[in-house]
Design a protein around this motif. Structure first.
Motif, PDB file in Angstrom:
ATOM      1  N   THR A  16       0.887  -1.228   0.099  1.00 52.28           N
ATOM      2  CA  THR A  16       0.093  -0.078   0.019  1.00 52.28           C
ATOM      3  C   THR A  16       0.899   1.182   0.092  1.00 52.28           C
ATOM      4  OG1 THR A  16      -1.827  -1.439   1.115  1.00 52.28           O
ATOM      5  CG2 THR A  16      -1.589   1.205   1.328  1.00 52.28           C
ATOM      6  N   GLU A  19       2.653   1.623  -3.378  1.00 49.17           N
ATOM      7  CA  GLU A  19       1.595   1.989  -4.417  1.00 49.17           C
ATOM      8  C   GLU A  19       1.315   3.639  -4.388  1.00 49.17           C
ATOM      9  OE1 GLU A  19      -1.889  -0.320  -3.964  1.00 49.17           O
ATOM     10  OE2 GLU A  19      -1.021  -1.729  -5.301  1.00 49.17           O
ATOM     11  N   ASP A  20       1.168   3.931  -3.165  1.00 48.93           N
ATOM     12  CA  ASP A  20       1.252   5.557  -2.742  1.00 48.93           C
ATOM     13  C   ASP A  20       2.516   6.284  -3.469  1.00 48.93           C
ATOM     14  OD1 ASP A  20      -0.120   7.662  -1.786  1.00 48.93           O
ATOM     15  OD2 ASP A  20       1.260   7.917  -0.131  1.00 48.93           O
ATOM     16  N   LEU A  22       4.564   5.118  -5.643  1.00 51.63           N
ATOM     17  CA  LEU A  22       4.403   5.339  -6.991  1.00 51.63           C
ATOM     18  C   LEU A  22       3.641   6.105  -7.670  1.00 51.63           C
ATOM     19  CD1 LEU A  22       5.017   1.499  -7.817  1.00 51.63           C
ATOM     20  CD2 LEU A  22       6.360   3.347  -8.256  1.00 51.63           C
ATOM     21  N   ASN A  23       2.368   6.487  -7.007  1.00 52.89           N
ATOM     22  CA  ASN A  23       1.447   7.393  -7.527  1.00 52.89           C
ATOM     23  C   ASN A  23       2.089   8.725  -7.306  1.00 52.89           C
ATOM     24  OD1 ASN A  23      -0.551   5.684  -8.346  1.00 52.89           O
ATOM     25  ND2 ASN A  23      -1.548   5.531  -6.366  1.00 52.89           N
ATOM     26  N   GLN A  24       2.544   9.113  -6.261  1.00 53.11           N
ATOM     27  CA  GLN A  24       3.082  10.485  -6.082  1.00 53.11           C
ATOM     28  C   GLN A  24       4.251  10.745  -7.209  1.00 53.11           C
ATOM     29  OE1 GLN A  24       4.450  11.040  -2.110  1.00 53.11           O
ATOM     30  NE2 GLN A  24       2.302  10.382  -1.141  1.00 53.11           N
ATOM     31  N   ASN A  26       4.693   9.337  -9.997  1.00 52.57           N
ATOM     32  CA  ASN A  26       4.008   9.397 -11.348  1.00 52.57           C
ATOM     33  C   ASN A  26       3.368  10.859 -11.236  1.00 52.57           C
ATOM     34  OD1 ASN A  26       3.131   8.639 -14.071  1.00 52.57           O
ATOM     35  ND2 ASN A  26       0.991   8.823 -12.914  1.00 52.57           N
ATOM     36  N   ASP A  27       2.822  11.479 -10.306  1.00 50.27           N
ATOM     37  CA  ASP A  27       2.376  12.936 -10.465  1.00 50.27           C
ATOM     38  C   ASP A  27       3.365  13.639 -10.900  1.00 50.27           C
ATOM     39  OD1 ASP A  27      -0.054  12.042 -10.113  1.00 50.27           O
ATOM     40  OD2 ASP A  27      -0.311  12.679  -8.027  1.00 50.27           O
ATOM     41  N   THR A  30       4.647  13.611 -14.161  1.00 49.41           N
ATOM     42  CA  THR A  30       3.676  14.224 -15.102  1.00 49.41           C
ATOM     43  C   THR A  30       3.639  15.531 -15.139  1.00 49.41           C
ATOM     44  OG1 THR A  30       2.367  12.289 -14.912  1.00 49.41           O
ATOM     45  CG2 THR A  30       1.148  14.179 -15.787  1.00 49.41           C
TER      46      THR A  30
END
Length: 72
Positions: A16, A19-20, A22-24, A26-27, A30
């Motif tokens: 968990t 994943e958090d 990785l999402n940060q 990715n943001d 981007t």
């Protein structure tokens, strides 16, 4: 709670958090990609303006590279 259950819960918690993270990331990537596209476009426009400026005959005697800075 058995050792196996504790290990599964630990692994789920780690996944968990990963994943958090990785999402940060990715943001961030981007946003940086969008900023780089904007900067490339601005650089291209500046290069065009500089090229146009260098092609124009100057109003004074000589090229802009030969002019003295204003503080002289």
């Amino acid at each position: 709670m058995s050792d196996l259950e504790a290990m599964v819960i630990d692994l789920q918690t780690r996944v968990t958090f990963q994943e958090d993270a990785l999402n940060q990331l990715n943001d961030v990537v981007t946003r940086q990609d969008a900023e780089m596209l904007l900067l490339r476009e601005q650089l291209r426009m500046l290069a065009e303006r500089l090229a146009d400026f260098m092609r124009q005959p100057s109003a004074g005697a000589g090229s802009p590279m030969d002019e003295r800075p204003p503080h002289y």
